[in-house]
Design a protein around this motif. Structure first.
Motif, short mmCIF file in Angstrom:
data_model
loop_
_atom_site.label_atom_id
_atom_site.label_comp_id
_atom_site.label_asym_id
_atom_site.label_seq_id
_atom_site.Cartn_x
_atom_site.Cartn_y
_atom_site.Cartn_z
N TYR A 83 -19.73 -6.44 -16.46
CA TYR A 83 -20.31 -5.10 -16.57
C TYR A 83 -20.44 -4.64 -14.90
CZ TYR A 83 -23.32 -1.39 -18.59
OH TYR A 83 -24.07 -0.08 -19.13
N ASN A 93 -30.14 -10.35 -16.37
CA ASN A 93 -31.69 -10.37 -16.59
C ASN A 93 -32.29 -11.55 -17.02
OD1 ASN A 93 -30.50 -7.12 -17.89
ND2 ASN A 93 -30.95 -7.56 -15.70
N SER C 97 -31.49 -7.03 -26.60
CA SER C 97 -30.81 -6.89 -25.46
C SER C 97 -29.51 -5.97 -25.17
CB SER C 97 -30.59 -8.31 -24.55
OG SER C 97 -29.47 -9.04 -25.38
N GLU C 98 -29.04 -5.67 -26.30
CA GLU C 98 -27.97 -4.53 -26.24
C GLU C 98 -28.38 -3.13 -25.47
OE1 GLU C 98 -28.90 -6.16 -28.80
OE2 GLU C 98 -27.09 -6.76 -29.95
N PHE C 99 -29.83 -3.21 -25.81
CA PHE C 99 -30.40 -1.89 -25.35
C PHE C 99 -30.94 -2.14 -23.83
CE2 PHE C 99 -31.71 -0.70 -29.90
CZ PHE C 99 -31.01 0.40 -29.93
N TYR C 100 -31.82 -3.34 -23.69
CA TYR C 100 -32.41 -3.28 -22.52
C TYR C 100 -31.23 -3.92 -21.52
CZ TYR C 100 -34.06 -8.18 -22.95
OH TYR C 100 -34.00 -9.66 -22.89
N THR C 101 -30.26 -4.42 -21.38
CA THR C 101 -29.40 -4.95 -20.43
C THR C 101 -28.37 -3.77 -20.32
OG1 THR C 101 -27.78 -6.12 -21.98
CG2 THR C 101 -29.79 -7.35 -21.00
N ALA C 102 -28.42 -2.64 -20.69
CA ALA C 102 -27.24 -1.62 -20.50
C ALA C 102 -27.88 -0.78 -19.31
CB ALA C 102 -27.16 -0.87 -21.82
N TYR C 103 -26.74 -0.10 -18.88
CA TYR C 103 -27.07 0.67 -17.70
C TYR C 103 -27.13 2.32 -18.33
CZ TYR C 103 -27.42 2.90 -13.21
OH TYR C 103 -27.73 3.61 -12.11
#
Lengths: 500, 137, 438
Positions: A83, A93, C97-103
């Motif tokens: 990314y 994270n 984590s597809e939600f929380y590790t995205a920008y």
């Protein structure tokens, strides 16, 4: 292929976006069993205080889970793959941060509890203040700002208040901002009532010293400088910039968005900055959450410490307390800032320790320079100089062949990568800004570079292919023009005769 | 790139058309103002335009409104001094008219000119054509 | 770190060697050559790396030093941070984590999960508030109010902000912080004290002391002088109470934390923000719109971005560049799970339990309700003794009492009762308060 054909061919690409929770709703369903009032019923307020209807969905629990799980699968996150979104520091994270952040001893604390009952939470804040002071070389830290932009707001308000108390605020009404800056910088300066003066970058991408000298007069309050700049360059004139500003009675504000580049190598405080904000969701690994929440601590030299936003944490031996600095600019959120984010950041710092943080910047910088070296031949490098944590290419060669940077970005999606930041910084034509972070190993960078090289070839040989990308994503390109021309911003019940 | 010969242009890419050509001379001339084909092409899909209301005073080469594409916003500069007679209401619902027909249906506003001689300070079609050629380099 | 890499840094010495060779430098230090040598440091004055198990032990020890509600500890604090039950589905969804590790969803083709969630939340916010349009979220309720006040100044061209004196003082403080930048004046006003210079009147309903406000008279006072009415709502109360749109608010904001997010020592939270259609282009924050892709399928994109800082820079509506997305996701999942009847049931349970507690406390010798007005889930009690001492007595009995508001109400304590406060807890509170000797 029409929508219907595509949906038939691959059920995964069905028109998922057409059905919201409101459309899935059926009267009488419920997602959670709630307690019945087990006390005598009180009389309700008179009817004018009550609402008659509330249009929220009614779903079974399984429907709720499937719907949102389905949505999650349409997303790309750091956990999905590489990314390299420049200026955003999309590093891994760590899971332990999540576990620690979700400890009931942290999540269940009410912000207004008596201070004797919250010593653990205050200790976390105090430890983080100390760690950030050590990392930045600044004297005092305010953890209250809820995000980088709010950290900027605090920093510039502190400068404004400081100048007010010195009787200089009527005269010092200008803030200098380089042309490569993040949009938040000018927006913040304007929110604080300052006039923005743009300082150009020189031929090699650094602050144009002659332009800076000529812009400086006794009407300048401060300069907001991102270091390293959004071009990924560490301005070698930084001492001179600080000295020049200070000589004119102006202050130096640091946008610490790119702190990841020089962790453990240099400190903002030693470089001459008076106030700096950090983005804990960038350098200190807290998750971006799809666009927040973050945290934007503001770090200051001693002369600005009395103005820090409230609250700060003070220690008296082993006892901690919340305090409001003497001439604080005030509060920026109702309570104490993004505590849940601050816990995660402290966990990260303690996991890496002094040496680990230095290794972060070393690997982030090596990674970026490796990408620079591998792609130099295929993409134009407007500033061909060793970079720090990110490298900015220009798609101008491809543009000349009719393939825009946007097309290159969309094609990268087909190769399984999140695109870099595009069209920023504004001073680079067709900009492609790549920030690999230290979280990627050499083989991941090689795979990315191979994809970029393949796309450069495609741009020459099959430009149509690149212009039509992506093909492998959940959706193809979206019509943003119609979205903006005829804003459709909330769910609407299907009209009579239309199917749900 | 279409640059009609009978219009006058600003370096900010607006055009003005006088009802009877640039030398009507009556003191009551009405000018129609828009942006050029080159400008709409550079901006891309235009999604919104903010125009002054009728009666608003304009000054030559001062900002009178804003035009937005999906990811950019630009200021609009009046080619003439005068008073707004009528903004183009059709653009509220269909800003794409500016892309589709910059010199006809996509006009921005009609203006009663205060001083027709100002027209001569603007670029001719030929000068404008040279100007954008140099700018593109 | 010489040879062994940290688990978060995959490059080995061998990788680094190969990469430095490809770059054409001998050492990594050469890449830092632009940092003036005299300003470089050799390392940080921080403790060494902690192995994961020690890290967890140390952090858990810090967490353990907090006394928190649960396990026999009752809590009656509210005042802007509310303890409500969080259904299990919420934690499981936001743990994806597809939600929380995205920008931020700048590439909509691979961000539909985030974008569609934002559209859900905008829709739900509009329904809750009965307003036309909503953004996708702001930092918290207080900063949302501050942004609403700045927006009102932009719309009206006026530079005075009126905040009703029953609004949470910490919210008014945040408004003052935001206002000082542009030199705007903030007046804390009592009923109807508005002038034609005021851009807005901010009203909290139910107010800081828990009371329902006569929002209709405030609406009349604001609109009579051409000021906008800004409502600060409690989203749980909106399961039962008339929404801001119902009393003609122009802008409505709320703290979204109550919707599926823990009190978490005060943040991060979620500011909900909605307004009338005519003010859409003055609204700060991110907005998602519905559109179609090349194949005609429905999709969502960030839209009306020209309002925002990354495009309009110094002329942007705000400098904000977040939507507190993860907290917004929790709110959307929460509202989908509890649904229309669930939210009403939660609101009624809060209402009845709070009234059960209030009636019995007011009946104790020396105690009385500070205000005669109807209330929702919070109420202010006048105590027989200074509140600080009572709080200590309560704490000894495993009860975190209400907030000391004696600066505003003599011996005043602001208590909050929600559906998580059981009848047994409430009875314990009443018994403990009864033991306080006047």
């Amino acid at each position: 292929m029409t929508t219907a054909e595509r949906s038939k061919a691959n059920p995964k690409t069905a028109d998922f976006g057409a059905s919201l929770t409101f459309d899935l709703s059926r009267p009488g369903r419920r997602g959670v069993l709630l307690p019945e009032p087990d006390v005598p019923q009180a009389e309700l307020p008179e009817p004018r205080f009550l609402r008659s209807d509330l249009e929220l969905p009614e779903l079974s629990q399984n429907q709720v889970v499937r719907y949102f799980l389905g949505l999650s699968r349409l997303n790309y996150g750091v956990d999905t793959g590489f990314y390299p979104l420049g200026s955003c520091t999309m590093k891994y994270n760590p899971r332990v941060n999540e576990d620690v952040g979700r400890l009931p001893g942290f999540t269940l604390v009410h912000p207004l509890q008596p201070q004797a009952t919250i010593q653990g939470a205050l200790a976390v804040l105090h430890q983080l203040q100390s760690a950030l002071a050590a990392i930045t070389g600044m004297d005092s830290i305010g953890l209250a700002p809820a995000a980088g932009a709010q950290g900027e707001l605090c920093g510039i308000l502190m400068i404004k208040t400081y100048l007010e108390e010195r009787g200089e605020s009527d005269r010092r009404r200008k803030v200098l901002i380089p042309d490569s800056a993040h949009g938040t910088n000018p927006a913040t300066a304007a929110m604080c009532g300052f006039e923005v003066v743009t300082i150009p970058s020189d031929r090699v991408g650094n602050t144009d010293m002659a332009a800076l000298e000529s812009a400086l007069d006794d009407g300048v309050a401060a300069m907001m400088l991102t270091l390293p700049s959004t071009l990924g360059l560490f301005d070698p004139n930084i001492e001179r910039i600080a000295e020049t500003l200070h000589r004119h009675g102006a202050l130096l504000y640091g946008d610490g968005a790119n702190q990841n580049a020089f962790l453990g190598r240099a400190r903002f405080g030693d470089l001459g900055f008076d106030v700096v904000h950090l983005n804990l969701h960038k350098t200190f690994s807290t998750p971006h959450g799809g666009g927040g929440p973050g945290a934007g601590p503001v770090c200051v030299k001693a002369k600005l410490a009395p103005y820090l936003p409230a609250p700060v944490v003070e220690a008296d031996g082993d006892t901690y307390r919340l305090a409001t600095p003497e001439r604080s600019i005030g509060k920026t959120t109702a309570f104490h800032g993004s505590f849940g984010v601050l816990v995660r950041a402290l966990t990260y710092i303690r996991s890496l320790g002094a040496e680990g943080l230095r290794a972060v910047s070393e690997n982030a910088v090596i990674n970026a320079n490796y990408v620079l070296a591998r792609l130099r031949g295929a993409y134009h490098l407007p500033y061909d100089h060793p970079c720090m944590h990110e490298v900015v290419f220009s798609g101008s060669r491809q543009r000349a062949k009719g393939v825009k940077t946007l097309d290159i970005a969309k094609r990268l999606i087909d190769y399984g990568f999140h695109p870099p930041t595009i069209y920023f910084p504004l001073i680079v034509d067709e900009a492609l800004m790549v920030e690999p972070t230290e979280s990627e190993g050499k083989e991941a960078l090689d795979a990315f570079c191979e994809a970029m090289l393949a796309i450069a070839r495609e741009a020459k040989e099959e430009p149509e292919l690149v212009r039509g990308a992506p093909y492998q994503a959940p959706l193809r390109r979206l019509d943003e023009a119609t979205a903006a021309r005829r804003p459709y911003l909330r769910w609407r019940a299907p009209a009579q005769g239309e199917s749900a | 790139m279409i640059i009609p010969p009978d219009l006058r242009y600003t370096k900010e890419h607006e055009w003005v058309r006088l009802a009877d050509g640039p030398s009507a001379g009556s003191g009551q001339a009405i000018g129609t103002v828009g942006i050029t084909d080159y400008a709409q092409d550079q901006l891309g899909d235009i999604v919104y335009v903010s125009l002054p209301e009728a009666g608003k005073q304009l000054t030559q080469l001062a900002v009178f409104g804003e035009i937005e594409s999906v990811k950019a916003v630009s200021e609009l500069y009046s080619p003439v001094t005068g008073k707004v007679v009528e903004p183009n209401q059709a653009l509220t619902d269909s800003p794409e008219l500016i892309n589709e027909s910059p010199y006809e249906q996509g006009w921005l506003m009609k203006v009663r000119l205060a001083d027709e001689s100002e027209i001569h300070k603007l670029l001719t079609a030929e000068q404008y054509s040279d100007y954008i050629e140099r700018e593109g380099e | 770190m010489t040879s062994s890499a940290h688990p978060y840094i995959p490059n080995t010495d061998e990788d680094r060697r190969a990469m430095l060779d490809a770059i054409g430098v001998a050492t990594a230090d050469e890449l830092f050559a632009d940092i003036p040598p005299e300003l470089r440091i050799e390392g940080l004055n921080l403790s060494p790396a902690l192995p994961e198990q020690e890290l967890v032990r140390e952090m858990a020890a810090l967490a353990g030093r907090n006394q928190v509600p649960g396990d026999g500890m009752a809590c009656f604090l509210g005042a802007g941070a509310y303890r409500h039950f969080i259904p299990s589905v919420v934690g499981h969804v936001i743990g994806r984590s597809e939600f929380y590790t995205a920008y931020t969803p700048y590439q909509p083709e691979i961000s539909q999960g985030t974008l569609q969630t934002m559209f859900e939340l905008q829709s739900m916010t509009c329904e809750l508030m009965a307003m036309d349009v909503a953004n996708a979220g702001m930092y918290d309720g207080a900063s949302a109010l501050a942004e609403a006040c700045l927006m009102a100044c932009n719309i009206t061209g006026r530079d005075r902000i009126a905040v009703l004196d029953s609004v949470n003082q910490d919210y008014a403080a945040v408004v003052r912080t935001y206002a000082r930048g542009r030199g705007l004046t903030v007046d804390v006003v009592a009923d109807g004290n508005l002038s034609a210079e005021h851009a807005c009147l901010a009203v909290q309903h139910p107010n800081f002391f828990g009371c329902l406000e006569d929002v209709w008279s405030h609406e009349a006072a604001a609109h009579a002088t051409g000021a906008l009415l800004i409502a600060v709502a409690d989203p749980i109360s909106l399961g039962l109470l008339a929404p801001p749109g119902g009393y003609s608010a122009d802008i409505a904001v709320a703290e979204g934390q109550s919707l599926g997010w823990p009190v978490g020592f005060g943040g991060p939270y979620l500011g909900l923000f909605a307004c009338r259609q005519q003010y859409l282009r003055q609204m700060p924050g991110r907005i998602v719109g519905r559109t179609t892709d090349l194949d005609g399928r429905t999709g969502y994109v960030l839209t009306l971005q020209t309002r925002e800082q990354h495009i309009r820079r110094e002329r942007a509506t705000s400098n904000i560049c977040t939507s507190q997305q993860l907290v917004g996701l929790a709110a959307a999942v929460y509202l989908a799970a509890v649904g229309k009847h669930g939210l009403r049931q939660i609101a009624e349970t809060c209402y009845h339990r709070a009234h059960y507690a209030a009636e019995r406390i007011a009946a104790l010798p020396g105690y009385s309700l500070a205000f005669p007005t109807p209330f929702f889930k919070e109420f202010t009690v006048r105590c027989p003794k200074p509140v600080e001492g009572i709080q200590e007595l309560l704490l000894e009995q495993g009860i975190i009492g209400g907030l000391d508001v004696s600066e505003r109400v003599e011996n005043g304590m602001l208590l909050c009762v929600t559906e998580v406060n059981t009848r047994e807890e409430i009875d314990r509170l009443i018994a403990a308060l009864a033991e306080v000797n006047p």
